[in-house]
Scaffold this motif. Structure first.
Motif, PDB file in Angstrom:
ATOM      1  N   ALA A   1      -9.472  -5.071  -9.779  1.00 20.53           N
ATOM      2  CA  ALA A   1      -9.930  -3.892  -9.027  1.00 20.53           C
ATOM      3  C   ALA A   1      -9.286  -2.671  -9.655  1.00 20.53           C
ATOM      4  CB  ALA A   1      -9.538  -4.007  -7.558  1.00 20.53           C
ATOM      5  N   ARG A   2      -9.905  -1.525  -9.446  1.00 20.83           N
ATOM      6  CA  ARG A   2      -9.383  -0.265  -9.993  1.00 20.83           C
ATOM      7  C   ARG A   2      -9.221   0.727  -8.863  1.00 20.83           C
ATOM      8  NH1 ARG A   2      -9.925   2.101 -15.222  1.00 20.83           N
ATOM      9  NH2 ARG A   2      -9.819  -0.073 -15.838  1.00 20.83           N
ATOM     10  N   VAL A   3      -8.058   1.360  -8.823  1.00 19.85           N
ATOM     11  CA  VAL A   3      -7.781   2.475  -7.919  1.00 19.85           C
ATOM     12  C   VAL A   3      -7.149   3.579  -8.759  1.00 19.85           C
ATOM     13  CG1 VAL A   3      -7.450   1.005  -5.889  1.00 19.85           C
ATOM     14  CG2 VAL A   3      -5.478   1.663  -7.229  1.00 19.85           C
ATOM     15  N   HIS A   4      -7.024   4.747  -8.184  1.00 19.24           N
ATOM     16  CA  HIS A   4      -6.341   5.861  -8.834  1.00 19.24           C
ATOM     17  C   HIS A   4      -5.333   6.426  -7.853  1.00 19.24           C
ATOM     18  CE1 HIS A   4      -9.957   5.498 -11.299  1.00 19.24           C
ATOM     19  NE2 HIS A   4      -9.216   5.993 -12.257  1.00 19.24           N
ATOM     20  N   ASP A   5      -4.163   6.769  -8.356  1.00 21.04           N
ATOM     21  CA  ASP A   5      -3.175   7.388  -7.478  1.00 21.04           C
ATOM     22  C   ASP A   5      -3.597   8.829  -7.204  1.00 21.04           C
ATOM     23  OD1 ASP A   5      -2.189   9.076  -9.552  1.00 21.04           O
ATOM     24  OD2 ASP A   5      -0.468   7.788  -9.966  1.00 21.04           O
ATOM     25  N   PRO A   6      -2.891   9.540  -6.337  1.00 25.51           N
ATOM     26  CA  PRO A   6      -3.314  10.905  -5.987  1.00 25.51           C
ATOM     27  C   PRO A   6      -3.392  11.879  -7.167  1.00 25.51           C
ATOM     28  CG  PRO A   6      -1.755  10.096  -4.369  1.00 25.51           C
ATOM     29  CD  PRO A   6      -1.790   9.086  -5.492  1.00 25.51           C
ATOM     30  N   GLU A   7      -2.743  11.569  -8.285  1.00 21.71           N
ATOM     31  CA  GLU A   7      -2.810  12.444  -9.456  1.00 21.71           C
ATOM     32  C   GLU A   7      -3.840  11.962 -10.471  1.00 21.71           C
ATOM     33  OE1 GLU A   7       0.952  13.731 -11.001  1.00 21.71           O
ATOM     34  OE2 GLU A   7       1.636  14.350  -9.012  1.00 21.71           O
ATOM     35  N   GLY A   8      -4.641  10.969 -10.071  1.00 21.13           N
ATOM     36  CA  GLY A   8      -5.724  10.497 -10.930  1.00 21.13           C
ATOM     37  C   GLY A   8      -5.325   9.442 -11.946  1.00 21.13           C
TER      38      GLY A   8
ATOM     39  N   ASN B   1      -1.065  -2.192 -14.578  1.00 15.46           N
ATOM     40  CA  ASN B   1      -1.796  -3.341 -14.070  1.00 15.46           C
ATOM     41  C   ASN B   1      -0.793  -4.100 -13.210  1.00 15.46           C
ATOM     42  OD1 ASN B   1      -2.256  -6.344 -14.106  1.00 15.46           O
ATOM     43  ND2 ASN B   1      -4.182  -5.701 -15.003  1.00 15.46           N
ATOM     44  N   PHE B   2      -1.056  -4.157 -11.906  1.00 17.37           N
ATOM     45  CA  PHE B   2      -0.172  -4.863 -10.986  1.00 17.37           C
ATOM     46  C   PHE B   2      -0.780  -6.200 -10.603  1.00 17.37           C
ATOM     47  CE2 PHE B   2       1.067  -0.415  -9.805  1.00 17.37           C
ATOM     48  CZ  PHE B   2       2.392  -0.501 -10.192  1.00 17.37           C
ATOM     49  N   ARG B   3       0.055  -7.254 -10.611  1.00 16.26           N
ATOM     50  CA  ARG B   3      -0.368  -8.557 -10.108  1.00 16.26           C
ATOM     51  C   ARG B   3      -0.350  -8.488  -8.582  1.00 16.26           C
ATOM     52  NH1 ARG B   3       3.715  -9.932 -13.854  1.00 16.26           N
ATOM     53  NH2 ARG B   3       5.106 -10.345 -12.126  1.00 16.26           N
ATOM     54  N   VAL B   4      -1.360  -9.079  -7.936  1.00 12.50           N
ATOM     55  CA  VAL B   4      -1.399  -9.172  -6.478  1.00 12.50           C
ATOM     56  C   VAL B   4      -1.721 -10.614  -6.095  1.00 12.50           C
ATOM     57  CG1 VAL B   4      -2.064  -6.751  -6.147  1.00 12.50           C
ATOM     58  CG2 VAL B   4      -3.829  -8.493  -6.296  1.00 12.50           C
ATOM     59  N   ARG B   5      -1.240 -11.035  -4.941  1.00  7.77           N
ATOM     60  CA  ARG B   5      -1.540 -12.398  -4.471  1.00  7.77           C
ATOM     61  C   ARG B   5      -2.940 -12.500  -3.901  1.00  7.77           C
ATOM     62  NH1 ARG B   5       3.348 -12.490  -1.064  1.00  7.77           N
ATOM     63  NH2 ARG B   5       4.724 -11.918  -2.696  1.00  7.77           N
ATOM     64  N   ASP B   6      -3.360 -11.498  -3.126  1.00 10.94           N
ATOM     65  CA  ASP B   6      -4.647 -11.558  -2.448  1.00 10.94           C
ATOM     66  C   ASP B   6      -5.343 -10.204  -2.593  1.00 10.94           C
ATOM     67  OD1 ASP B   6      -6.756 -11.557  -0.547  1.00 10.94           O
ATOM     68  OD2 ASP B   6      -5.697 -13.073   0.644  1.00 10.94           O
ATOM     69  N   LEU B   7      -6.269 -10.133  -3.534  1.00 11.22           N
ATOM     70  CA  LEU B   7      -6.952  -8.875  -3.833  1.00 11.22           C
ATOM     71  C   LEU B   7      -7.747  -8.373  -2.633  1.00 11.22           C
ATOM     72  CD1 LEU B   7      -7.501  -6.720  -5.964  1.00 11.22           C
ATOM     73  CD2 LEU B   7      -9.435  -8.090  -6.733  1.00 11.22           C
ATOM     74  N   ASP B   8      -8.355  -9.282  -1.872  1.00 14.26           N
ATOM     75  CA  ASP B   8      -9.137  -8.858  -0.709  1.00 14.26           C
ATOM     76  C   ASP B   8      -8.252  -8.171   0.340  1.00 14.26           C
ATOM     77  OD1 ASP B   8     -11.583  -9.793  -1.744  1.00 14.26           O
ATOM     78  OD2 ASP B   8     -11.129 -11.822  -1.067  1.00 14.26           O
ATOM     79  N   LYS B   9      -7.080  -8.739   0.605  1.00 13.98           N
ATOM     80  CA  LYS B   9      -6.164  -8.125   1.575  1.00 13.98           C
ATOM     81  C   LYS B   9      -5.674  -6.774   1.074  1.00 13.98           C
ATOM     82  CE  LYS B   9      -4.360 -12.162   3.993  1.00 13.98           C
ATOM     83  NZ  LYS B   9      -3.146 -12.960   4.265  1.00 13.98           N
ATOM     84  N   MET B  10      -5.352  -6.696  -0.218  1.00 13.36           N
ATOM     85  CA  MET B  10      -4.890  -5.432  -0.781  1.00 13.36           C
ATOM     86  C   MET B  10      -5.997  -4.385  -0.694  1.00 13.36           C
ATOM     87  SD  MET B  10      -2.558  -3.503  -2.197  1.00 13.36           S
ATOM     88  CE  MET B  10      -1.237  -4.520  -2.830  1.00 13.36           C
ATOM     89  N   ALA B  11      -7.221  -4.780  -1.016  1.00 16.80           N
ATOM     90  CA  ALA B  11      -8.355  -3.848  -0.964  1.00 16.80           C
ATOM     91  C   ALA B  11      -8.569  -3.345   0.464  1.00 16.80           C
ATOM     92  CB  ALA B  11      -9.618  -4.513  -1.491  1.00 16.80           C
ATOM     93  N   ALA B  12      -8.489  -4.240   1.442  1.00 11.47           N
ATOM     94  CA  ALA B  12      -8.665  -3.843   2.846  1.00 11.47           C
ATOM     95  C   ALA B  12      -7.574  -2.864   3.266  1.00 11.47           C
ATOM     96  CB  ALA B  12      -8.661  -5.080   3.747  1.00 11.47           C
ATOM     97  N   GLN B  13      -6.357  -3.117   2.854  1.00  7.39           N
ATOM     98  CA  GLN B  13      -5.223  -2.252   3.177  1.00  7.39           C
ATOM     99  C   GLN B  13      -5.428  -0.860   2.571  1.00  7.39           C
ATOM    100  OE1 GLN B  13      -1.263  -4.011   2.410  1.00  7.39           O
ATOM    101  NE2 GLN B  13      -0.969  -2.323   0.971  1.00  7.39           N
ATOM    102  N   LEU B  14      -5.855  -0.802   1.331  1.00  9.25           N
ATOM    103  CA  LEU B  14      -6.076   0.496   0.677  1.00  9.25           C
ATOM    104  C   LEU B  14      -7.252   1.241   1.295  1.00  9.25           C
ATOM    105  CD1 LEU B  14      -5.409  -0.611  -3.003  1.00  9.25           C
ATOM    106  CD2 LEU B  14      -3.930   0.834  -1.573  1.00  9.25           C
ATOM    107  N   ARG B  15      -8.347   0.526   1.555  1.00  6.48           N
ATOM    108  CA  ARG B  15      -9.509   1.177   2.176  1.00  6.48           C
ATOM    109  C   ARG B  15      -9.167   1.716   3.567  1.00  6.48           C
ATOM    110  NH1 ARG B  15     -13.324  -3.369  -0.248  1.00  6.48           N
ATOM    111  NH2 ARG B  15     -14.021  -2.242  -2.112  1.00  6.48           N
ATOM    112  N   ALA B  16      -8.350   0.970   4.319  1.00  6.30           N
ATOM    113  CA  ALA B  16      -7.947   1.416   5.657  1.00  6.30           C
ATOM    114  C   ALA B  16      -7.152   2.720   5.576  1.00  6.30           C
ATOM    115  CB  ALA B  16      -7.125   0.336   6.354  1.00  6.30           C
ATOM    116  N   ALA B  17      -6.497   2.936   4.437  1.00  5.52           N
ATOM    117  CA  ALA B  17      -5.728   4.166   4.236  1.00  5.52           C
ATOM    118  C   ALA B  17      -6.589   5.268   3.603  1.00  5.52           C
ATOM    119  CB  ALA B  17      -4.520   3.885   3.354  1.00  5.52           C
ATOM    120  N   GLY B  18      -7.888   4.993   3.437  1.00  5.77           N
ATOM    121  CA  GLY B  18      -8.788   5.994   2.878  1.00  5.77           C
ATOM    122  C   GLY B  18      -8.765   6.082   1.364  1.00  5.77           C
ATOM    123  N   ILE B  19      -8.263   5.040   0.701  1.00  2.41           N
ATOM    124  CA  ILE B  19      -8.168   5.028  -0.760  1.00  2.41           C
ATOM    125  C   ILE B  19      -9.359   4.271  -1.325  1.00  2.41           C
ATOM    126  CG2 ILE B  19      -6.789   4.237  -2.731  1.00  2.41           C
ATOM    127  CD1 ILE B  19      -4.337   4.520  -0.771  1.00  2.41           C
TER     128      ILE B  19
END
Length: 182
Positions: free
Chosen positions: A160-167, A128-146
């Protein structure tokens, strides 16, 4: 899932801006399951309190010094964490940057083996990582296809929930602290 998260992080959300010691059993109660152990563990903080009362202060860890885990392709996975989450790996030579966390609360909670909270039953940990701005982080990840799933806000903040390349599951948390972007 949001109910358990809310219970685990409620105490942490109250801690911003001040020093604190969790009240008796607060975190333990949050992590309990319907099946109670046959013997009761000491109340949370009892060992620390008893050591101080006995005239000696218990030595405690000061934080997480590293997180080590197995990977099918460690080099590629390490690169993914660097590129998408900004986490520097162990330096390979003098002068290489070291990832430094910002000060803030850290939840530490063992879950029952049967927990569905991590998703895949074969996964035994979740960051579980703390982030300052979840919307900016989400946009950055989506832009990378995540793929990222953002949950409705709760009293402790936004998740928010994401998975690394190994799931492996990764939870991102933006605190509900006053002044935090929403």
């Amino acid at each position: 899932m949001p109910f358990l998260r809310r219970k685990l992080l409620r105490a942490l959300s109250l801690a911003f801006g001040s020093s604190f010691i969790l009240g008796r059993n607060q975190l333990a109660i949050a992590a309990q399951t319907a099946v109670q152990p046959k013997t009761s563990p000491l109340p949370a903080g009892a060992a620390v309190r008893d050591a101080v009362a006995g005239g000696t202060e218990m030595e405690k860890v000061t934080g997480i010094g590293g997180f080590f885990f197995r990977a099918k392709d460690p080099k590629a996975l390490g690169l993914w964490y660097q590129q998408h989450l900004g986490i520097s790996l162990i330096p390979s030579s003098e002068g290489d940057p070291v990832w430094e966390q910002e000060a803030g609360p850290t939840a530490f909670a063992p879950f029952p083996e049967t927990s569905k909270y991590f998703g895949d039953a074969q996964k035994v940990w979740m960051l579980n990582f703390r982030v300052r701005d979840l919307d900016k982080m989400a946009a950055q990840l989506r832009a990378a296809g995540i793929e990222i799933k953002i949950y409705p806000p709760d009293p402790t903040g936004r998740f928010a929930r994401v998975h690394d390349p190994e799931g492996n599951p990764i939870e991102l948390w933006q605190s509900a602290e006053p002044g935090a972007p929403h």
